[in-house]
Design a protein around this motif. Structure first.
Motif, PDB file in Angstrom:
ATOM      1  N   MET A  10      84.750  51.301  29.647  1.00 58.79           N
ATOM      2  CA  MET A  10      83.805  51.452  28.395  1.00 58.79           C
ATOM      3  C   MET A  10      83.938  50.328  27.735  1.00 58.79           C
ATOM      4  O   MET A  10      83.382  50.275  26.292  1.00 58.79           O
ATOM      5  CB  MET A  10      84.426  52.745  27.706  1.00 58.79           C
ATOM      6  N   GLY A  11      84.923  49.227  27.811  1.00 57.28           N
ATOM      7  CA  GLY A  11      84.766  48.226  26.821  1.00 57.28           C
ATOM      8  C   GLY A  11      86.030  48.428  25.611  1.00 57.28           C
ATOM      9  O   GLY A  11      86.031  47.640  24.715  1.00 57.28           O
ATOM     10  N   VAL A  12      86.747  49.477  25.771  1.00 61.50           N
ATOM     11  CA  VAL A  12      87.696  49.807  24.824  1.00 61.50           C
ATOM     12  C   VAL A  12      89.375  49.746  25.129  1.00 61.50           C
ATOM     13  O   VAL A  12      90.026  50.159  24.371  1.00 61.50           O
ATOM     14  CB  VAL A  12      87.421  51.301  23.988  1.00 61.50           C
ATOM     15  N   GLY A  13      89.463  49.069  26.430  1.00 59.91           N
ATOM     16  CA  GLY A  13      90.832  48.996  26.810  1.00 59.91           C
ATOM     17  C   GLY A  13      90.963  47.813  27.794  1.00 59.91           C
ATOM     18  O   GLY A  13      90.202  47.195  27.971  1.00 59.91           O
ATOM     19  N   PRO A  14      92.371  47.471  27.870  1.00 55.24           N
ATOM     20  CA  PRO A  14      92.472  46.106  28.727  1.00 55.24           C
ATOM     21  C   PRO A  14      92.189  46.485  29.947  1.00 55.24           C
ATOM     22  O   PRO A  14      91.905  47.365  30.591  1.00 55.24           O
ATOM     23  CB  PRO A  14      93.949  45.824  28.634  1.00 55.24           C
ATOM     24  N   ARG A  15      92.042  45.309  31.059  1.00 55.94           N
ATOM     25  CA  ARG A  15      91.514  45.427  32.192  1.00 55.94           C
ATOM     26  C   ARG A  15      92.585  45.823  32.999  1.00 55.94           C
ATOM     27  O   ARG A  15      94.014  45.319  32.951  1.00 55.94           O
ATOM     28  CB  ARG A  15      91.191  43.796  32.833  1.00 55.94           C
ATOM     29  N   ILE A  16      92.428  47.043  33.972  1.00 59.44           N
ATOM     30  CA  ILE A  16      93.720  47.287  34.655  1.00 59.44           C
ATOM     31  C   ILE A  16      93.503  46.754  35.997  1.00 59.44           C
ATOM     32  O   ILE A  16      92.344  46.826  36.737  1.00 59.44           O
ATOM     33  CB  ILE A  16      93.257  48.946  34.941  1.00 59.44           C
ATOM     34  N   HIS A  17      94.462  45.884  36.587  1.00 60.66           N
ATOM     35  CA  HIS A  17      94.236  45.195  37.905  1.00 60.66           C
ATOM     36  C   HIS A  17      94.936  46.103  39.077  1.00 60.66           C
ATOM     37  O   HIS A  17      94.177  46.088  40.203  1.00 60.66           O
ATOM     38  CB  HIS A  17      95.274  43.930  37.723  1.00 60.66           C
ATOM     39  N   GLY A  45      97.256  40.710  20.260  1.00 60.87           N
ATOM     40  CA  GLY A  45      97.776  42.025  20.690  1.00 60.87           C
ATOM     41  C   GLY A  45      98.951  42.626  19.728  1.00 60.87           C
ATOM     42  O   GLY A  45      99.636  43.464  19.972  1.00 60.87           O
ATOM     43  N   ASP A  46      98.603  42.221  18.374  1.00 61.78           N
ATOM     44  CA  ASP A  46      99.243  42.966  17.430  1.00 61.78           C
ATOM     45  C   ASP A  46      98.817  44.461  17.353  1.00 61.78           C
ATOM     46  O   ASP A  46      97.512  44.719  17.398  1.00 61.78           O
ATOM     47  CB  ASP A  46      99.073  42.487  16.096  1.00 61.78           C
ATOM     48  N   SER A  50      99.872  52.622  16.748  1.00 58.48           N
ATOM     49  CA  SER A  50     100.811  51.806  17.521  1.00 58.48           C
ATOM     50  C   SER A  50     100.085  51.629  18.717  1.00 58.48           C
ATOM     51  O   SER A  50     100.331  50.707  19.705  1.00 58.48           O
ATOM     52  CB  SER A  50     102.292  52.516  17.676  1.00 58.48           C
ATOM     53  N   ASN A  51      98.789  52.258  19.103  1.00 54.85           N
ATOM     54  CA  ASN A  51      98.277  52.412  20.392  1.00 54.85           C
ATOM     55  C   ASN A  51      97.001  51.696  20.114  1.00 54.85           C
ATOM     56  O   ASN A  51      95.980  51.848  21.027  1.00 54.85           O
ATOM     57  CB  ASN A  51      98.077  53.767  20.861  1.00 54.85           C
ATOM     58  N   ILE A  52      96.675  50.966  19.125  1.00 55.73           N
ATOM     59  CA  ILE A  52      95.479  50.392  18.778  1.00 55.73           C
ATOM     60  C   ILE A  52      95.719  48.887  18.434  1.00 55.73           C
ATOM     61  O   ILE A  52      96.513  48.580  17.774  1.00 55.73           O
ATOM     62  CB  ILE A  52      94.750  50.838  17.603  1.00 55.73           C
ATOM     63  N   LEU A  53      95.310  48.054  19.555  1.00 51.70           N
ATOM     64  CA  LEU A  53      95.815  46.637  19.434  1.00 51.70           C
ATOM     65  C   LEU A  53      94.680  45.608  19.143  1.00 51.70           C
ATOM     66  O   LEU A  53      93.491  46.041  19.346  1.00 51.70           O
ATOM     67  CB  LEU A  53      96.493  45.904  20.695  1.00 51.70           C
ATOM     68  N   VAL A  54      94.950  44.679  18.271  1.00 48.40           N
ATOM     69  CA  VAL A  54      93.950  43.665  18.125  1.00 48.40           C
ATOM     70  C   VAL A  54      93.838  42.620  19.049  1.00 48.40           C
ATOM     71  O   VAL A  54      94.871  41.974  19.569  1.00 48.40           O
ATOM     72  CB  VAL A  54      94.472  42.727  16.620  1.00 48.40           C
ATOM     73  N   GLY A  55      92.685  42.335  19.569  1.00 49.83           N
ATOM     74  CA  GLY A  55      92.060  41.549  20.544  1.00 49.83           C
ATOM     75  C   GLY A  55      91.681  40.256  19.799  1.00 49.83           C
ATOM     76  O   GLY A  55      91.404  39.860  18.604  1.00 49.83           O
ATOM     77  N   ASP A  56      90.959  39.401  20.775  1.00 48.88           N
ATOM     78  CA  ASP A  56      90.220  38.122  20.272  1.00 48.88           C
ATOM     79  C   ASP A  56      89.020  38.477  19.358  1.00 48.88           C
ATOM     80  O   ASP A  56      88.352  39.374  19.495  1.00 48.88           O
ATOM     81  CB  ASP A  56      89.851  37.593  21.680  1.00 48.88           C
ATOM     82  N   LEU A  73      89.237  45.550  18.603  1.00 47.78           N
ATOM     83  CA  LEU A  73      90.028  46.696  18.715  1.00 47.78           C
ATOM     84  C   LEU A  73      90.187  47.222  20.187  1.00 47.78           C
ATOM     85  O   LEU A  73      89.142  47.384  20.648  1.00 47.78           O
ATOM     86  CB  LEU A  73      90.069  47.689  17.552  1.00 47.78           C
ATOM     87  N   PHE A  74      91.518  47.323  20.710  1.00 47.97           N
ATOM     88  CA  PHE A  74      91.608  48.015  22.095  1.00 47.97           C
ATOM     89  C   PHE A  74      92.696  49.145  21.865  1.00 47.97           C
ATOM     90  O   PHE A  74      93.461  49.173  21.264  1.00 47.97           O
ATOM     91  CB  PHE A  74      92.066  46.953  22.873  1.00 47.97           C
ATOM     92  N   LEU A  75      92.190  50.019  22.849  1.00 47.22           N
ATOM     93  CA  LEU A  75      93.197  51.415  23.145  1.00 47.22           C
ATOM     94  C   LEU A  75      94.163  51.158  24.074  1.00 47.22           C
ATOM     95  O   LEU A  75      93.674  50.763  25.332  1.00 47.22           O
ATOM     96  CB  LEU A  75      92.394  52.495  23.272  1.00 47.22           C
ATOM     97  N   VAL A  76      95.316  51.409  24.015  1.00 43.93           N
ATOM     98  CA  VAL A  76      96.500  51.279  25.145  1.00 43.93           C
ATOM     99  C   VAL A  76      97.056  52.626  25.229  1.00 43.93           C
ATOM    100  O   VAL A  76      97.144  53.383  24.251  1.00 43.93           O
ATOM    101  CB  VAL A  76      97.203  50.118  25.054  1.00 43.93           C
ATOM    102  N   ASP A  77      97.861  52.943  26.079  1.00 47.79           N
ATOM    103  CA  ASP A  77      98.867  53.832  26.348  1.00 47.79           C
ATOM    104  C   ASP A  77      98.197  55.382  26.333  1.00 47.79           C
ATOM    105  O   ASP A  77      98.711  55.738  25.313  1.00 47.79           O
ATOM    106  CB  ASP A  77     100.182  53.652  25.452  1.00 47.79           C
TER     107      ASP A  77
END
Length: 283
Positions: free
Chosen positions: A101-108, A127-128, A214-220, A224-228
């Motif tokens: 969806m474009g809201v999380g990091p690429r999963i390899h 990644g903050d 803590s599960n929302i990271l700042v990208g380029d 914002l991106f969601l993790v975990d």
């Protein structure tokens, strides 16, 4: 002056990467039967993943129930996460959906071993996390707009409703935020009734399940991106409620939740109902 990434746990140069003590303690308390084998084998499994990607471990990240390590390869930086959580594969599937969806990091890759589940993801830069950062709801809204009306590909995922119902009915859970005590029985009964009224109409939709700061990271570009993710299917209105409540602000949580709901384009009353439930469940 360069901004320090709050998620980093600095490791001495040349030191062996080890499972942090707080993760050891949390995993042992949560899964006492699974923890010993995981604690013993996860470092060797990390070495195998590093060999596979021709990389080296750089540092660990702050985490609660996972061994999260940054790996430097010749091509990019990766973040690998290992957990003995029986829901690890569910979490990995939701992480993949968030990337799609474009809201999380690429999963390899997702690697399941006899003792754990590993996810291999691209590192978000800088990644903050938003922990401790005041963030306007206008900045949060684009994440959740992208998640609207998105069904899960796996209809066997545990549901958010079932997880919350269990949490509201069980004071024995050791998964309680630091410094918090369980809600009163009256508050939990009220929340449980609201939960049943909400129904399960959105039980097969993509939901992060733990959209705290803590599960929302700042990208380029400040994207914002969601993790975990929690590894459940459910209602994005719950994510809106939790994000509004658990990102630092001077606003009252209910006001902030209503403002974010309007920006995302979801029912404000439904978001307010989820907010009551989330608070009572001490998520």
């Amino acid at each position: 002056m360069a901004k320090t990434n709050k998620n980093f746990r600095p490791d001495p140069v040349g030191a062996e990467i080890e499972i942090p003590a707080n993760v050891n303690e949390a995993v042992t308390a949560c899964w006492p039967e699974l923890a010993p084998a995981w604690l013993k084998k996860a470092p060797d499994e990390l070495a195998g993943i590093c060999e596979r990607y021709e990389g080296r471990p750089v540092r660990t990240f702050n985490a609660r129930y996972g061994f999260v390590v940054e790996i430097a390869t010749a091509h990019e930086r990766l973040v690998v996460r290992s957990t003995p959580d029986p829901r690890g594969m569910d979490q990995a599937q939701v992480a993949q959906a968030l990337f799609n969806m474009g809201v999380g990091p690429r999963i390899h890759d997702v690697v399941q071993t006899p003792v754990s589940v590993w996810t291999v993801a691209s590192r978000i830069f800088p990644g903050d996390s938003l922990k401790g950062e005041t963030v306007p709801v206008e900045r949060l809204a684009p994440i959740f707009r992208k998640m609207l009306d998105r069904k899960t590909e796996n209809d066997r995922l545990p549901t958010l409703v079932d997880w919350l119902r269990s949490r509201l009915n069980d004071e024995r859970s050791n998964d309680l935020p630091s410094g918090r005590t369980w809600a009163s029985q009256v508050e939990r009964r009220r929340a449980a009734a609201i939960l049943e009224d909400l129904g399960t109409e959105d039980s097969n939709m993509v939901c992060h399940g733990d959209a705290s700061s803590s599960n929302i990271l700042v990208g380029d570009g400040e994207e914002l991106f969601l993790v975990d993710p929690r590894g459940v299917s459910g209602d994005v209105c719950y994510d809106v409620a939790v994000a509004a409540w658990k990102t630092p602000t001077d606003e009252q949580a209910s006001v902030r939740a209503a403002n974010l709901a309007r920006l995302v384009g979801v029912d404000t009353e439904r978001v307010q109902a989820w907010l009551v439930i989330a608070k009572a469940a001490r998520v």
